[in-house]
Design a protein around this motif. Structure first.
Motif, PDB file in Angstrom:
ATOM      1  N   ASN A   5     -25.877  -3.817  31.221  1.00  0.00           N
ATOM      2  CA  ASN A   5     -25.398  -2.463  31.535  1.00  0.00           C
ATOM      3  C   ASN A   5     -25.367  -2.198  33.029  1.00  0.00           C
ATOM      4  O   ASN A   5     -25.245  -1.054  33.453  1.00  0.00           O
ATOM      5  N   LYS A   6     -25.500  -3.256  33.820  1.00  0.00           N
ATOM      6  CA  LYS A   6     -25.477  -3.184  35.275  1.00  0.00           C
ATOM      7  C   LYS A   6     -26.638  -2.388  35.863  1.00  0.00           C
ATOM      8  O   LYS A   6     -26.542  -1.823  36.942  1.00  0.00           O
ATOM      9  N   ASN A   7     -27.766  -2.339  35.116  1.00  0.00           N
ATOM     10  CA  ASN A   7     -28.994  -1.722  35.625  1.00  0.00           C
ATOM     11  C   ASN A   7     -29.789  -2.783  36.374  1.00  0.00           C
ATOM     12  O   ASN A   7     -29.957  -3.906  35.883  1.00  0.00           O
ATOM     13  N   ASN A   8     -30.294  -2.399  37.520  1.00  0.00           N
ATOM     14  CA  ASN A   8     -31.101  -3.319  38.318  1.00  0.00           C
ATOM     15  C   ASN A   8     -32.423  -3.552  37.586  1.00  0.00           C
ATOM     16  O   ASN A   8     -33.169  -2.619  37.321  1.00  0.00           O
ATOM     17  N   ILE A   9     -32.727  -4.797  37.266  1.00  0.00           N
ATOM     18  CA  ILE A   9     -33.977  -5.092  36.552  1.00  0.00           C
ATOM     19  C   ILE A   9     -34.936  -5.933  37.381  1.00  0.00           C
ATOM     20  O   ILE A   9     -36.085  -6.102  37.011  1.00  0.00           O
ATOM     21  N   HIS A  10     -34.488  -6.471  38.510  1.00  0.00           N
ATOM     22  CA  HIS A  10     -35.379  -7.287  39.340  1.00  0.00           C
ATOM     23  C   HIS A  10     -34.834  -7.403  40.757  1.00  0.00           C
ATOM     24  O   HIS A  10     -33.639  -7.585  40.957  1.00  0.00           O
ATOM     25  N   ASN A  11     -35.733  -7.264  41.721  1.00  0.00           N
ATOM     26  CA  ASN A  11     -35.390  -7.469  43.130  1.00  0.00           C
ATOM     27  C   ASN A  11     -36.300  -8.536  43.700  1.00  0.00           C
ATOM     28  O   ASN A  11     -37.458  -8.652  43.287  1.00  0.00           O
ATOM     29  N   TYR A  12     -35.806  -9.287  44.660  1.00  0.00           N
ATOM     30  CA  TYR A  12     -36.621 -10.288  45.349  1.00  0.00           C
ATOM     31  C   TYR A  12     -36.230 -10.263  46.820  1.00  0.00           C
ATOM     32  O   TYR A  12     -35.047 -10.302  47.158  1.00  0.00           O
ATOM     33  N   THR A  13     -37.240 -10.159  47.669  1.00  0.00           N
ATOM     34  CA  THR A  13     -36.998 -10.136  49.102  1.00  0.00           C
ATOM     35  C   THR A  13     -37.743 -11.288  49.745  1.00  0.00           C
ATOM     36  O   THR A  13     -38.935 -11.485  49.491  1.00  0.00           O
ATOM     37  N   LEU A  14     -37.065 -12.035  50.559  1.00  0.00           N
ATOM     38  CA  LEU A  14     -37.665 -13.132  51.299  1.00  0.00           C
ATOM     39  C   LEU A  14     -37.706 -12.724  52.765  1.00  0.00           C
ATOM     40  O   LEU A  14     -36.683 -12.393  53.342  1.00  0.00           O
ATOM     41  N   LYS A  15     -38.931 -12.719  53.338  1.00  0.00           N
ATOM     42  CA  LYS A  15     -39.097 -12.307  54.728  1.00  0.00           C
ATOM     43  C   LYS A  15     -39.546 -13.493  55.563  1.00  0.00           C
ATOM     44  O   LYS A  15     -40.409 -14.270  55.133  1.00  0.00           O
ATOM     45  N   THR A  16     -38.991 -13.626  56.729  1.00  0.00           N
ATOM     46  CA  THR A  16     -39.397 -14.668  57.661  1.00  0.00           C
ATOM     47  C   THR A  16     -40.525 -14.124  58.527  1.00  0.00           C
ATOM     48  O   THR A  16     -40.455 -13.006  59.022  1.00  0.00           O
ATOM     49  N   SER A  17     -41.556 -14.941  58.707  1.00  0.00           N
ATOM     50  CA  SER A  17     -42.700 -14.486  59.503  1.00  0.00           C
ATOM     51  C   SER A  17     -42.437 -14.697  60.981  1.00  0.00           C
ATOM     52  O   SER A  17     -41.612 -15.524  61.380  1.00  0.00           O
ATOM     53  N   GLY A  18     -43.207 -13.962  61.768  1.00  0.00           N
ATOM     54  CA  GLY A  18     -43.183 -14.134  63.217  1.00  0.00           C
ATOM     55  C   GLY A  18     -44.312 -15.058  63.633  1.00  0.00           C
ATOM     56  O   GLY A  18     -44.803 -15.870  62.841  1.00  0.00           O
ATOM     57  N   ASP A  19     -44.744 -14.921  64.872  1.00  0.00           N
ATOM     58  CA  ASP A  19     -45.834 -15.748  65.389  1.00  0.00           C
ATOM     59  C   ASP A  19     -47.177 -15.285  64.833  1.00  0.00           C
ATOM     60  O   ASP A  19     -47.361 -14.110  64.511  1.00  0.00           O
ATOM     61  N   PRO A  20     -48.160 -16.208  64.736  1.00  0.00           N
ATOM     62  CA  PRO A  20     -49.502 -15.807  64.295  1.00  0.00           C
ATOM     63  C   PRO A  20     -50.054 -14.692  65.179  1.00  0.00           C
ATOM     64  O   PRO A  20     -49.942 -14.746  66.405  1.00  0.00           O
ATOM     65  N   TYR A  21     -50.619 -13.682  64.533  1.00  0.00           N
ATOM     66  CA  TYR A  21     -51.090 -12.498  65.248  1.00  0.00           C
ATOM     67  C   TYR A  21     -52.530 -12.130  64.889  1.00  0.00           C
ATOM     68  O   TYR A  21     -53.297 -11.713  65.740  1.00  0.00           O
ATOM     69  N   ALA A  22     -52.884 -12.276  63.608  1.00  0.00           N
ATOM     70  CA  ALA A  22     -54.193 -11.795  63.152  1.00  0.00           C
ATOM     71  C   ALA A  22     -54.678 -12.600  61.952  1.00  0.00           C
ATOM     72  O   ALA A  22     -53.925 -13.348  61.344  1.00  0.00           O
ATOM     73  N   ILE A  23     -55.944 -12.393  61.644  1.00  0.00           N
ATOM     74  CA  ILE A  23     -56.570 -12.973  60.457  1.00  0.00           C
ATOM     75  C   ILE A  23     -56.800 -11.850  59.461  1.00  0.00           C
ATOM     76  O   ILE A  23     -57.227 -10.759  59.836  1.00  0.00           O
ATOM     77  N   GLU A  24     -56.515 -12.124  58.187  1.00  0.00           N
ATOM     78  CA  GLU A  24     -56.808 -11.174  57.108  1.00  0.00           C
ATOM     79  C   GLU A  24     -57.761 -11.829  56.123  1.00  0.00           C
ATOM     80  O   GLU A  24     -57.539 -12.959  55.691  1.00  0.00           O
ATOM     81  N   LEU A  25     -58.818 -11.098  55.754  1.00  0.00           N
ATOM     82  CA  LEU A  25     -59.788 -11.572  54.763  1.00  0.00           C
ATOM     83  C   LEU A  25     -59.644 -10.763  53.485  1.00  0.00           C
ATOM     84  O   LEU A  25     -59.470  -9.545  53.528  1.00  0.00           O
ATOM     85  N   GLU A  45     -60.403 -15.380  50.532  1.00  0.00           N
ATOM     86  CA  GLU A  45     -59.139 -15.920  51.039  1.00  0.00           C
ATOM     87  C   GLU A  45     -58.964 -15.510  52.490  1.00  0.00           C
ATOM     88  O   GLU A  45     -59.208 -14.356  52.841  1.00  0.00           O
ATOM     89  N   VAL A  46     -58.562 -16.454  53.311  1.00  0.00           N
ATOM     90  CA  VAL A  46     -58.324 -16.206  54.729  1.00  0.00           C
ATOM     91  C   VAL A  46     -56.849 -16.477  54.989  1.00  0.00           C
ATOM     92  O   VAL A  46     -56.347 -17.559  54.658  1.00  0.00           O
ATOM     93  N   LYS A  47     -56.162 -15.493  55.542  1.00  0.00           N
ATOM     94  CA  LYS A  47     -54.732 -15.611  55.784  1.00  0.00           C
ATOM     95  C   LYS A  47     -54.427 -15.396  57.260  1.00  0.00           C
ATOM     96  O   LYS A  47     -54.970 -14.482  57.867  1.00  0.00           O
ATOM     97  N   ILE A  48     -53.559 -16.225  57.821  1.00  0.00           N
ATOM     98  CA  ILE A  48     -53.041 -16.019  59.172  1.00  0.00           C
ATOM     99  C   ILE A  48     -51.730 -15.265  59.010  1.00  0.00           C
ATOM    100  O   ILE A  48     -50.819 -15.733  58.306  1.00  0.00           O
ATOM    101  N   VAL A  49     -51.645 -14.086  59.625  1.00  0.00           N
ATOM    102  CA  VAL A  49     -50.470 -13.226  59.450  1.00  0.00           C
ATOM    103  C   VAL A  49     -49.831 -12.892  60.797  1.00  0.00           C
ATOM    104  O   VAL A  49     -50.469 -12.996  61.846  1.00  0.00           O
ATOM    105  N   ASP A  50     -48.570 -12.466  60.723  1.00  0.00           N
ATOM    106  CA  ASP A  50     -47.880 -12.004  61.926  1.00  0.00           C
ATOM    107  C   ASP A  50     -48.175 -10.522  62.138  1.00  0.00           C
ATOM    108  O   ASP A  50     -48.980  -9.928  61.416  1.00  0.00           O
ATOM    109  N   ASN A  51     -47.509  -9.905  63.099  1.00  0.00           N
ATOM    110  CA  ASN A  51     -47.793  -8.489  63.403  1.00  0.00           C
ATOM    111  C   ASN A  51     -47.285  -7.525  62.330  1.00  0.00           C
ATOM    112  O   ASN A  51     -47.559  -6.337  62.388  1.00  0.00           O
ATOM    113  N   MET A  52     -46.574  -8.030  61.324  1.00  0.00           N
ATOM    114  CA  MET A  52     -46.120  -7.197  60.207  1.00  0.00           C
ATOM    115  C   MET A  52     -46.947  -7.461  58.942  1.00  0.00           C
ATOM    116  O   MET A  52     -46.648  -6.921  57.887  1.00  0.00           O
TER     117      MET A  52
END
Length: 140
Positions: A5-25, A45-52
């Protein structure tokens, strides 16, 4: 994706990361409380993340862990089978921007421990884990 019925049932977004900025625990098991029996552990879990806040899959930064309070660093790991860094250490390099650290309680020392993760050039992060007296049915 859309249904018939042309109803949106799923979205997927792929984001490209920037440079390492911070650690998330993030505590992944069992939660913010563990038993003060000298055997219970908490997996973080320890993650290296960008500024976003996006994980940087190319990050291999060396992360150092410090613990303050009623606990010890039990071990570290990054999932890289080719990595020969020791598992019993207070530091480990990230693999695809991820690693894990395990903290353990100290027997008969209920209280709290504060784990801090730091790496040169990145914002540090800290997390608090509480150690509580185990129920009498678990005492040995």
């Amino acid at each position: 994706g859309y249904d018939s019925n042309k109803n949106n049932i799923h979205n997927y977004t792929l984001k490209t990361s920037g440079d390492p900025y911070a650690i998330e625990l993030k505590i992944t098991y069992p939660g913010k409380e563990i038993y003060s029996d000298g055997q219970d552990v908490c997996m973080i879990e320890v993650k290296i993340v960008d500024n976003m806040g996006i994980r940087v899959p190319t990050a291999s930064n060396m992360v150092t862990f410090d613990i303050d309070g009623d606990g010890i660093i039990f071990g570290v790991g990054n999932g890289d089978n080719a990595c020969h860094e020791p598992d019993k250490s207070n530091k480990r390099s990230a693999f695809h921007g991820l690693l894990r650290v395990f903290v353990q309680s100290i027997r008969d020392k209920p209280g709290e421990m504060k784990l801090t993760a730091s790496s040169k050039g990145l914002l540090s992060d800290s997390i608090t884990i509480y150690t509580v007296v185990p129920p009498k049915s678990m005492l040995y």
